[in-house]
Every structure is written in C-alpha cells, then in structure tokens.
Motif scaffolding. Structure first.
Motif, PDB file in Angstrom:
ATOM      1  N   PHE A  36      -8.183 -12.551   3.870  1.00 26.11           N
ATOM      2  CA  PHE A  36      -7.849 -11.242   3.307  1.00 26.11           C
ATOM      3  C   PHE A  36      -8.379 -10.141   4.214  1.00 26.11           C
ATOM      4  O   PHE A  36      -9.230 -10.386   5.074  1.00 26.11           O
ATOM      5  CB  PHE A  36      -8.349 -11.067   1.861  1.00 26.11           C
ATOM      6  CG  PHE A  36      -9.839 -11.080   1.642  1.00 26.11           C
ATOM      7  CD1 PHE A  36     -10.626  -9.991   1.966  1.00 26.11           C
ATOM      8  CD2 PHE A  36     -10.454 -12.181   1.040  1.00 26.11           C
ATOM      9  CE1 PHE A  36     -11.992  -9.987   1.724  1.00 26.11           C
ATOM     10  CE2 PHE A  36     -11.835 -12.190   0.796  1.00 26.11           C
ATOM     11  CZ  PHE A  36     -12.599 -11.087   1.149  1.00 26.11           C
ATOM     12  N   GLY A  37      -7.841  -8.951   4.036  1.00 27.92           N
ATOM     13  CA  GLY A  37      -8.297  -7.842   4.865  1.00 27.92           C
ATOM     14  C   GLY A  37      -8.044  -6.536   4.154  1.00 27.92           C
ATOM     15  O   GLY A  37      -7.164  -6.423   3.297  1.00 27.92           O
ATOM     16  N   ASP A  58      -7.000  -2.191  -5.280  1.00 31.23           N
ATOM     17  CA  ASP A  58      -7.209  -0.855  -4.719  1.00 31.23           C
ATOM     18  C   ASP A  58      -7.960   0.030  -5.702  1.00 31.23           C
ATOM     19  O   ASP A  58      -7.738  -0.045  -6.908  1.00 31.23           O
ATOM     20  CB  ASP A  58      -5.864  -0.207  -4.367  1.00 31.23           C
ATOM     21  CG  ASP A  58      -5.219  -0.856  -3.146  1.00 31.23           C
ATOM     22  OD1 ASP A  58      -5.488  -0.422  -2.021  1.00 31.23           O
ATOM     23  OD2 ASP A  58      -4.478  -1.844  -3.321  1.00 31.23           O
ATOM     24  N   TYR A  99      -6.156   3.147   8.025  1.00 35.09           N
ATOM     25  CA  TYR A  99      -7.578   2.987   7.688  1.00 35.09           C
ATOM     26  C   TYR A  99      -8.431   4.062   8.363  1.00 35.09           C
ATOM     27  O   TYR A  99      -8.187   4.433   9.510  1.00 35.09           O
ATOM     28  CB  TYR A  99      -8.082   1.603   8.082  1.00 35.09           C
ATOM     29  CG  TYR A  99      -7.457   0.499   7.261  1.00 35.09           C
ATOM     30  CD1 TYR A  99      -7.687   0.403   5.893  1.00 35.09           C
ATOM     31  CD2 TYR A  99      -6.609  -0.429   7.838  1.00 35.09           C
ATOM     32  CE1 TYR A  99      -7.101  -0.585   5.120  1.00 35.09           C
ATOM     33  CE2 TYR A  99      -6.016  -1.433   7.089  1.00 35.09           C
ATOM     34  CZ  TYR A  99      -6.269  -1.505   5.732  1.00 35.09           C
ATOM     35  OH  TYR A  99      -5.677  -2.480   4.979  1.00 35.09           O
ATOM     36  N   GLY A 136      -9.751  -2.129   3.699  1.00 32.48           N
ATOM     37  CA  GLY A 136     -10.635  -1.067   4.142  1.00 32.48           C
ATOM     38  C   GLY A 136     -10.342   0.225   3.427  1.00 32.48           C
ATOM     39  O   GLY A 136      -9.514   0.275   2.507  1.00 32.48           O
ATOM     40  N   THR A 163       0.801  -1.235   0.000  1.00 32.45           N
ATOM     41  CA  THR A 163       0.000   0.000   0.000  1.00 32.45           C
ATOM     42  C   THR A 163       0.838   1.291   0.000  1.00 32.45           C
ATOM     43  O   THR A 163       0.538   2.195  -0.775  1.00 32.45           O
ATOM     44  CB  THR A 163      -1.031  -0.037   1.147  1.00 32.45           C
ATOM     45  OG1 THR A 163      -1.606  -1.347   1.147  1.00 32.45           O
ATOM     46  CG2 THR A 163      -2.130   0.965   0.968  1.00 32.45           C
ATOM     47  N   PHE A 203      -4.760  -9.831  -0.030  1.00 35.98           N
ATOM     48  CA  PHE A 203      -5.259 -11.214   0.030  1.00 35.98           C
ATOM     49  C   PHE A 203      -4.040 -12.114  -0.138  1.00 35.98           C
ATOM     50  O   PHE A 203      -3.452 -12.181  -1.218  1.00 35.98           O
ATOM     51  CB  PHE A 203      -6.276 -11.357  -1.120  1.00 35.98           C
ATOM     52  CG  PHE A 203      -7.003 -12.659  -1.236  1.00 35.98           C
ATOM     53  CD1 PHE A 203      -6.549 -13.840  -0.647  1.00 35.98           C
ATOM     54  CD2 PHE A 203      -8.182 -12.721  -1.963  1.00 35.98           C
ATOM     55  CE1 PHE A 203      -7.246 -15.024  -0.783  1.00 35.98           C
ATOM     56  CE2 PHE A 203      -8.884 -13.906  -2.118  1.00 35.98           C
ATOM     57  CZ  PHE A 203      -8.409 -15.059  -1.531  1.00 35.98           C
ATOM     58  N   GLY A 204      -3.621 -12.765   0.955  1.00 34.24           N
ATOM     59  CA  GLY A 204      -2.382 -13.547   0.929  1.00 34.24           C
ATOM     60  C   GLY A 204      -2.552 -14.931   0.332  1.00 34.24           C
ATOM     61  O   GLY A 204      -3.659 -15.476   0.297  1.00 34.24           O
ATOM     62  N   LEU A 264      -3.439  -1.756  10.908  1.00 37.06           N
ATOM     63  CA  LEU A 264      -2.706  -0.710  10.193  1.00 37.06           C
ATOM     64  C   LEU A 264      -3.341   0.648  10.485  1.00 37.06           C
ATOM     65  O   LEU A 264      -4.557   0.778  10.506  1.00 37.06           O
ATOM     66  CB  LEU A 264      -2.720  -0.997   8.688  1.00 37.06           C
ATOM     67  CG  LEU A 264      -2.036  -2.319   8.315  1.00 37.06           C
ATOM     68  CD1 LEU A 264      -2.438  -2.780   6.923  1.00 37.06           C
ATOM     69  CD2 LEU A 264      -0.522  -2.165   8.392  1.00 37.06           C
ATOM     70  N   LYS A 303       3.945 -16.574   7.497  1.00 39.58           N
ATOM     71  CA  LYS A 303       5.334 -16.821   7.116  1.00 39.58           C
ATOM     72  C   LYS A 303       6.074 -15.494   7.141  1.00 39.58           C
ATOM     73  O   LYS A 303       5.504 -14.452   7.410  1.00 39.58           O
ATOM     74  CB  LYS A 303       5.382 -17.387   5.689  1.00 39.58           C
ATOM     75  CG  LYS A 303       4.449 -18.533   5.453  1.00 39.58           C
ATOM     76  CD  LYS A 303       5.224 -19.789   5.215  1.00 39.58           C
ATOM     77  CE  LYS A 303       4.337 -20.990   5.107  1.00 39.58           C
ATOM     78  NZ  LYS A 303       4.543 -21.957   6.178  1.00 39.58           N
ATOM     79  N   HIS A 327       5.348 -13.725   1.866  1.00 35.72           N
ATOM     80  CA  HIS A 327       4.120 -14.239   1.261  1.00 35.72           C
ATOM     81  C   HIS A 327       3.789 -13.390   0.045  1.00 35.72           C
ATOM     82  O   HIS A 327       4.338 -12.311  -0.135  1.00 35.72           O
ATOM     83  CB  HIS A 327       2.948 -14.222   2.261  1.00 35.72           C
ATOM     84  CG  HIS A 327       2.465 -12.842   2.614  1.00 35.72           C
ATOM     85  ND1 HIS A 327       3.140 -12.015   3.481  1.00 35.72           N
ATOM     86  CD2 HIS A 327       1.387 -12.123   2.207  1.00 35.72           C
ATOM     87  CE1 HIS A 327       2.486 -10.859   3.594  1.00 35.72           C
ATOM     88  NE2 HIS A 327       1.434 -10.895   2.831  1.00 35.72           N
TER      89      HIS A 327
HETATM   90  P1  HAM Z   1      -2.758  -7.096   6.054  1.00 39.44           P
HETATM   91  O1  HAM Z   1      -4.014  -7.441   6.803  1.00 39.44           O
HETATM   92  O2  HAM Z   1      -1.567  -6.766   6.842  1.00 39.44           O
HETATM   93  O3  HAM Z   1      -3.143  -5.897   5.089  1.00 39.44           O
HETATM   94  O4  HAM Z   1      -2.437  -8.282   5.082  1.00 39.44           O
HETATM   95  C1  HAM Z   1      -3.379  -8.716   4.135  1.00 39.44           C
HETATM   96  C2  HAM Z   1      -3.356 -10.228   4.004  1.00 39.44           C
HETATM   97  O5  HAM Z   1      -2.026 -10.653   3.694  1.00 39.44           O
HETATM   98  C3  HAM Z   1      -3.701 -11.009   5.260  1.00 39.44           C
HETATM   99  O6  HAM Z   1      -5.095 -11.128   5.411  1.00 39.44           O
HETATM  100  C4  HAM Z   1      -3.055 -12.337   4.948  1.00 39.44           C
HETATM  101  O7  HAM Z   1      -3.821 -13.067   3.992  1.00 39.44           O
HETATM  102  C5  HAM Z   1      -1.786 -11.933   4.236  1.00 39.44           C
HETATM  103  N1  HAM Z   1      -0.631 -11.873   5.163  1.00 39.44           N
HETATM  104  C6  HAM Z   1      -0.214 -10.833   5.898  1.00 39.44           C
HETATM  105  N2  HAM Z   1       0.894 -11.149   6.604  1.00 39.44           N
HETATM  106  C7  HAM Z   1       1.196 -12.429   6.300  1.00 39.44           C
HETATM  107  C8  HAM Z   1       2.226 -13.349   6.684  1.00 39.44           C
HETATM  108  N3  HAM Z   1       3.184 -13.018   7.518  1.00 39.44           N
HETATM  109  N4  HAM Z   1       2.208 -14.595   6.153  1.00 39.44           N
HETATM  110  C9  HAM Z   1       1.239 -14.960   5.295  1.00 39.44           C
HETATM  111  N5  HAM Z   1       0.253 -14.150   4.886  1.00 39.44           N
HETATM  112  C10 HAM Z   1       0.216 -12.900   5.375  1.00 39.44           C
HETATM  113  C11 HAM Z   1      -2.256  -5.261   4.269  1.00 39.44           C
HETATM  114  O8  HAM Z   1      -1.160  -5.673   4.035  1.00 39.44           O
HETATM  115  C12 HAM Z   1      -2.829  -4.048   3.592  1.00 39.44           C
HETATM  116  N6  HAM Z   1      -1.727  -3.352   2.926  1.00 39.44           N
HETATM  117  C13 HAM Z   1      -3.915  -4.458   2.620  1.00 39.44           C
HETATM  118  C14 HAM Z   1      -4.494  -3.295   1.874  1.00 39.44           C
HETATM  119  C15 HAM Z   1      -4.370  -3.042   0.535  1.00 39.44           C
HETATM  120  N7  HAM Z   1      -5.217  -2.326   2.395  1.00 39.44           N
HETATM  121  C16 HAM Z   1      -5.536  -1.466   1.453  1.00 39.44           C
HETATM  122  N8  HAM Z   1      -5.013  -1.903   0.317  1.00 39.44           N
END
Ligand code: HAM
Length: 417
Positions: free
Chosen positions: A290-291, A127, A272, A293, A81, A314-315, A269, A118, A121
């Motif tokens: 996924f997450g 967006d 938001y 906002g 982001t 969405f990981g 974060l 992990k 990822h």
């Molecule tokens: P986040 O909730 O930190 O949001 O990560 C989004 C998704 O990335 C999580 O729901 C999960 O599927 C995956 N994820 C995060 N950390 C890990 C990890 N260590 N290992 C595996 N999967 C992981 C964001 O990153 C925001 N930048 C999303 C966003 C985009 N908001 C607005 N635009």
C-alpha cells in the motif's frame, strides 16, 4: 472463435477465487469501521479532465480513456483520489470536517502486467480530509496494519518506508532548486531505479538543473537517517521536526517497529505534499502493498476550497500474493455450510421444509435441486467442501428429527425438526 480468457491484465473471479478476495475485503471493511471510517462509493467512469494531470505521472499515461456517444471524454478511473476530491468539493459547505471515509474501489491502469501489477485491481482507500494533525497519518497507517492483522499477518511481516516531500523540498531548496519545480522533480526522482540515472538527468535538466545539482540531489537520496538530514540542512526545519513528532506518535501506537525512514520514498503521484509512505513485505520480494501520504492541494486544484488531506491506497493483488505465500494463514477453501439432499422425488417436499427450517435458524444451506443417490450426493458434498450434510431417505419423512452428518468427522448428530 472468441477467447475464453479475460482481456490481458484483467481478472475473472470464480467462486474459489472469491474466497481469498472476501478474506481481504472483509478485513479491510472491518478494520476501516473499527477505526471510525465511513464507507462511500462512486461511479467507475470519470471525466477524463478530472483524472489528467500534467506532471509527467505514469498514471496519466495509463488511463483507459474513451469517448461516449455524445463525444464526452471519459475514462475508467485509475485511482479513487480525484473522484473523492470531486465528491468532497461538490458538498464542501455541507460536510462536517474532518471527514474520515473509506471505499473499496476497482481501478484500471493500462500497465505492463508483471507480478503484482494488473490492468485492473481493487483498492482500499482510506482518507481523512480537513485534519492537519499528524495523528491523521498515523490513524490511517494503523488502520491498514489492523486490516492485515485481521487477515492473519503480523506486524513483522511488513515494513513501511516513509519520508516527507516537505523535507525533500527543504533539501532541494537548500540546493538552490526553485520551489515551483519541486513537484515535477519529485515525479522525476520517483523514477530513479526504473530508468537510468542518465535518462533521469536529461529530464531534470529540462527544469534548468545542472549536472552538478542533479548529482547533489542523487547524493541526497543516499541519506540513511534523520541524523544525516540534520547534518545536511542548515537548521532543524519544521519538516524535520514534523517527522520526529510522527515517529513519537508511531511509538504511542506501538507500530514503530514496522516503520522505517527512507528518503528515497517519493511516490509517483504529483499531488502529495507532506509525509509519504509505502508498505512492502518484510523480505521485500513483492511490489508495494500500500502507499499514500498527505496531499494539501488537490481539492483547490480541482476548484474546491483548500483543504488538507491524507490517505492511502491498498491494492488486493500484492496482499493476495503475500497471504498465499504464508503457510500459517488460513484461507477458506470452500464456502462451507450444510447440504441437504434426498434419495427420491417423493422426499423433495420434506427436504424443502428441512432446508428452509435450517436456513431460518441461520445455517447456510444448499438444497439439492433434484433427487440423488447417496453416493453421488456425498461425493458432490466432498467436492464442494460442505461442512455438514442432511440426506433424506423414505424413512426420514415422518420423523420429527433432522440427522446432520459432520462431513469431516463422519459423526452424526440429531436436532429437532
Ligand atoms: P498508488 O500507489 O498508485 O496510490 O496505488 C496504491 C496501491 O494500489 C499500490 O500500493 C498497490 O497495492 C495497488 N496498485 C496500484 N496499481 C496497481 C496495479 N496495476 N495492479 C495491482 N495493484 C495496483 C494511489 O492510487 C493513491 N490514489 C492512493 C491514495 C489514496 N493517496 C491518497 N489517498
């Protein structure tokens, strides 16, 4: 001795691991394109300054940071982001808004490795920048659901919790908490359940909150429905009306059944500002799928012109676990295609021609690089999971036909060479 394992928390992808990864990436890409998102990409290394925020977010403590040989402070991106905001800010005057962009980006976080988490990822990011309408939220959520449907999941396999930081802000204001403390309070409240309530009280007391107010906040997080919210707030706030409108839109998109209001969804974060959401498997046995906002201040906070934005990440890790758990989902166990082999060196030229003819017709062909006995060739075909095989012996060289064997049914068909 050098270890053959990748560094802790990192993954290697052998060809058999790529089969699942490609199912996920292909579904992400086709859903994003189906919903009108344009693809972008960026460098994995970012300047540390851009990634660091001061709100006590977990993510900023997890950054893989380093200095380059010219002493620049750099880092592997933990998320996409801030980079997206930087790219948009760099061309803000020239871009046509609203922007709808997607990417599949590898991200690095020095996390405690657990199931579903992990240190590296891949993340689909969707967006929309420059669109205040709630339709943006719903389009983004629908696109993520669509990608899961392409993977073979159904809407009732997942549950998407949502809430609104504006609404929680109204609740905090109602409790007498200064607006400038809200963003930090959100980050702290997101830690609820991960650290003890006592530890959390200490963090919140640093914002000047009394134990009584903190208890009131904790009580607010027990709210179960929007009706409860109406009872707490003195009037029907804009934030509440917005959520009601959001639910109406979810109904039009016919995704309201897998979506659930949950006031305790805050997200860790700091950027938001509006509706926030997080998806889980329906049994809630795995980490978040996924997450995302709405984030209205990120562009201006890095020096761009103010622009409203909404997005999600969405990981690949948790969704991979979920797909593996579902018996009825078909993940290919090989790359398929046709193998072409030959008995003796004398048939090699003919085999090359046959392989290239089949390739030109669009078939994926693996050509044996040396002559093999039939037994060895067919056993290799079985191990590698080819669908069809052409085995060329001395008698085939003068033939105008190609004998293609279906390796499952053992039946043979003949096509013109
Ligand atoms: P986040 O909730 O930190 O949001 O990560 C989004 C998704 O990335 C999580 O729901 C999960 O599927 C995956 N994820 C995060 N950390 C890990 C990890 N260590 N290992 C595996 N999967 C992981 C964001 O990153 C925001 N930048 C999303 C966003 C985009 N908001 C607005 N635009």
């Amino acid at each position: 001795m050098i270890s053959f394992n990748p560094p802790r928390g990192m993954r290697d992808f052998y060809p058999e691991d790529m089969l699942l990864r490609n199912v996920i990436f292909d579904a992400w890409r086709s859903a994003a394109q189906n919903y009108g998102f344009a693809q972008y990409d960026a460098c994995v290394v970012e300047s540390l300054d851009l990634l660091k925020r001061k709100a006590g977010e977990e993510i900023t403590d997890q950054i893989y940071a380093f200095k380059d040989k010219s002493n620049r402070d750099l880092a592997l991106r933990p998320e996409m982001t801030p980079t997206l905001a930087r790219m948009v800010a760099a061309k803000q005057g020239a871009l046509t808004f609203p922007i709808k962009w997607f990417t599949i980006a590898q991200c690095f976080r020095y996390e405690r490795t657990t199931r579903g988490r992990k240190r590296e990822h891949y993340q689909l990011n969707l967006d929309i920048i420059g669109e205040p309408s709630l339709l943006a939220e719903v389009e983004i959520i629908r696109t993520a659901i669509k990608s899961m449907e392409i993977m073979g999941l159904k809407q009732n396999d997942i549950i998407i919790d949502f809430s609104s930081r504006t609404l929680l802000s109204d609740i905090l204001t109602n409790l007498g908490i200064n607006e400038e403390d809200h963003a930090a309070a959100f980050v702290a409240l997101d830690k609820r359940g991960k650290i003890s309530d006592e530890a959390l009280k200490i963090i919140l007391s640093e914002y000047g909150l009394t134990d009584k107010t903190v208890d009131q906040i904790f009580n607010s997080l027990e709210i179960k429905s929007l009706k409860d919210v109406e009872n707490i707030l003195p009037k029907k706030t804009e934030s509440l009306q917005e959520l009601l409108q959001f639910i109406d839109l979810l109904k039009i998109y016919e995704i309201d059944n897998c979506v659930n209001f949950n006031i305790s969804v805050i997200r860790g974060l700091a950027y938001y500002t509006g509706i926030v959401f997080e998806a889980f498997d329906a049994e809630r046995t795995l980490r978040a799928i996924f997450g995302g906002g709405r984030y209205d201040n990120l562009l201006s906070s890095i020096g761009g012109k103010p622009a409203t934005a909404v997005g999600l990440g969405f990981g690949d890790v948790v969704i991979g676990e979920l797909l593996n758990m579902k018996q009825d989902i078909n993940i290919p166990d090989s790359i398929g295609g046709t193998a072409v082999g030959y008995m003796q060196q004398e048939q090699q030229t003919h085999a090359i021609k046959i392989a290239n003819k089949l390739r030109a017709r669009g078939t994926n062909v693996d050509l044996a690089l040396s002559a093999e006995k039939a037994k060895k060739f067919f056993s290799r075909c079985n191990k590698l999971g080819f669908e069809e095989a052409v085995y060329i012996g001395p008698d085939d060289v003068d033939s105008n036909e190609i004998r293609i064997k279906d390796l499952k049914t053992r039946e043979e068909r003949t096509v013109q060479a």
